[in-house]
Scaffold this active site. Sequence first.
Site, PDB file in Angstrom:
ATOM      1  N   HIS A  85       4.311 -28.173 -10.888  1.00  0.00           N
ATOM      2  CA  HIS A  85       5.314 -27.776  -9.897  1.00  0.00           C
ATOM      3  C   HIS A  85       6.734 -28.074 -10.400  1.00  0.00           C
ATOM      4  O   HIS A  85       6.913 -28.739 -11.429  1.00  0.00           O
ATOM      5  CB  HIS A  85       5.040 -28.498  -8.581  1.00  0.00           C
ATOM      6  CG  HIS A  85       3.972 -27.829  -7.775  1.00  0.00           C
ATOM      7  ND1 HIS A  85       3.632 -28.218  -6.502  1.00  0.00           N
ATOM      8  CD2 HIS A  85       3.176 -26.771  -8.062  1.00  0.00           C
ATOM      9  CE1 HIS A  85       2.673 -27.425  -6.033  1.00  0.00           C
ATOM     10  NE2 HIS A  85       2.379 -26.545  -6.966  1.00  0.00           N
ATOM     11  N   GLU A  88       8.882 -30.076  -9.297  1.00  0.00           N
ATOM     12  CA  GLU A  88       9.156 -31.517  -9.297  1.00  0.00           C
ATOM     13  C   GLU A  88       8.451 -32.207 -10.476  1.00  0.00           C
ATOM     14  O   GLU A  88       9.054 -33.032 -11.180  1.00  0.00           O
ATOM     15  CB  GLU A  88       8.663 -32.148  -7.984  1.00  0.00           C
ATOM     16  CG  GLU A  88       9.327 -31.594  -6.716  1.00  0.00           C
ATOM     17  CD  GLU A  88       8.619 -30.373  -6.125  1.00  0.00           C
ATOM     18  OE1 GLU A  88       7.985 -29.613  -6.881  1.00  0.00           O
ATOM     19  OE2 GLU A  88       8.711 -30.187  -4.903  1.00  0.00           O
ATOM     20  N   SER A 112      10.851 -27.474  -0.241  1.00  0.00           N
ATOM     21  CA  SER A 112      10.265 -28.659   0.391  1.00  0.00           C
ATOM     22  C   SER A 112       9.010 -29.078  -0.382  1.00  0.00           C
ATOM     23  O   SER A 112       8.127 -28.250  -0.629  1.00  0.00           O
ATOM     24  CB  SER A 112       9.906 -28.310   1.845  1.00  0.00           C
ATOM     25  OG  SER A 112       9.305 -29.411   2.461  1.00  0.00           O
ATOM     26  N   CYS A 129       5.461 -30.272  -1.823  1.00  0.00           N
ATOM     27  CA  CYS A 129       4.060 -30.248  -1.362  1.00  0.00           C
ATOM     28  C   CYS A 129       3.561 -31.693  -1.263  1.00  0.00           C
ATOM     29  O   CYS A 129       4.247 -32.635  -1.675  1.00  0.00           O
ATOM     30  CB  CYS A 129       3.203 -29.445  -2.333  1.00  0.00           C
ATOM     31  SG  CYS A 129       2.888 -30.313  -3.877  1.00  0.00           S
ATOM     32  N   CYS A 175       3.482 -33.561  -4.756  1.00  0.00           N
ATOM     33  CA  CYS A 175       4.827 -33.887  -5.277  1.00  0.00           C
ATOM     34  C   CYS A 175       5.505 -34.934  -4.405  1.00  0.00           C
ATOM     35  O   CYS A 175       6.171 -35.839  -4.912  1.00  0.00           O
ATOM     36  CB  CYS A 175       5.678 -32.625  -5.393  1.00  0.00           C
ATOM     37  SG  CYS A 175       5.125 -31.531  -6.719  1.00  0.00           S
TER      38      CYS A 175
HETATM   39  O1  LIG Z   1       6.630 -28.616  -3.922  1.00  0.00           O
HETATM   40  C1  LIG Z   1       6.283 -27.554  -4.431  1.00  0.00           C
HETATM   41  C2  LIG Z   1       5.493 -26.629  -3.749  1.00  0.00           C
HETATM   42  C3  LIG Z   1       5.091 -25.511  -4.375  1.00  0.00           C
HETATM   43  N1  LIG Z   1       5.466 -25.310  -5.674  1.00  0.00           N
HETATM   44  C4  LIG Z   1       6.264 -26.177  -6.349  1.00  0.00           C
HETATM   45  O2  LIG Z   1       6.592 -25.977  -7.524  1.00  0.00           O
HETATM   46  N2  LIG Z   1       6.647 -27.290  -5.692  1.00  0.00           N
END
Ligand SMILES: O=c1cc[nH]c(=O)[nH]1
Length: 196
Positions: free
Chosen positions: A92, A94, A116, A118, A121
């Site tokens: 992701h 983050e 926001s 998940c 993360c």
């Molecule tokens: O927090 C998130 C949710 C979905 N995809 C991401 O890259 N980060």
Amino acid sequence: MKHFITKDTPVTEEALNVIAHLPTKSLPAIVEDEFFVKLSDRNIMHIAVLLAQKSYDEGGCPIGGIIIDNNTRRIVGKGHNTLVQDNDPYNHGETSAIRDAGRQDFNNTTIFTTLSPCDICATLIYMRQFARVVVGDVTNASGNEQMLCEKGVKVDILEDPMGITLYAKYRAEKPELDMEDWKGLAAVRKARPDFA
Ligand SMILES: O=c1cc[nH]c(=O)[nH]1
């Protein structure tokens, strides 16, 4: 050698885009420290959005992340979601920024995320003891902000209109990819048994 971006360089979309595309390790050679001091939270969120745009242009999920040192405001890590680009079931915005920053004490840093976070993360953010998280989009997704506050992370919402529009466009274009990114391919197959 003189820096390419100095304290006198105006904070423009172009300058922020150069920073988005440069490897983090190259930034000290190209960008003068004083330039980072000039950047507002909104500017830094916008660099994260430009990383999200880069991912979208590569055919990936448009979510970017940036980590800054709270004292110097220098960027110590950045990245974007690479589920598609790296064929990685979980990378992701983050986690990409956190991996880029490497093994360090995050207690005096802020993580900016264009979306926001998940559950995974968000857990990583408090488990690695980030001081603060700045969230750029609670319109397309939200939910873990309260939990992060309860865990002692300072949460600020700083929505970036370009990031919100980009994410909504991507979700409308690629709903299965969006679902895979959040819940895995198994969830997509359950929801859409005809999905290859
Ligand atoms: O927090 C998130 C949710 C979905 N995809 C991401 O890259 N980060």
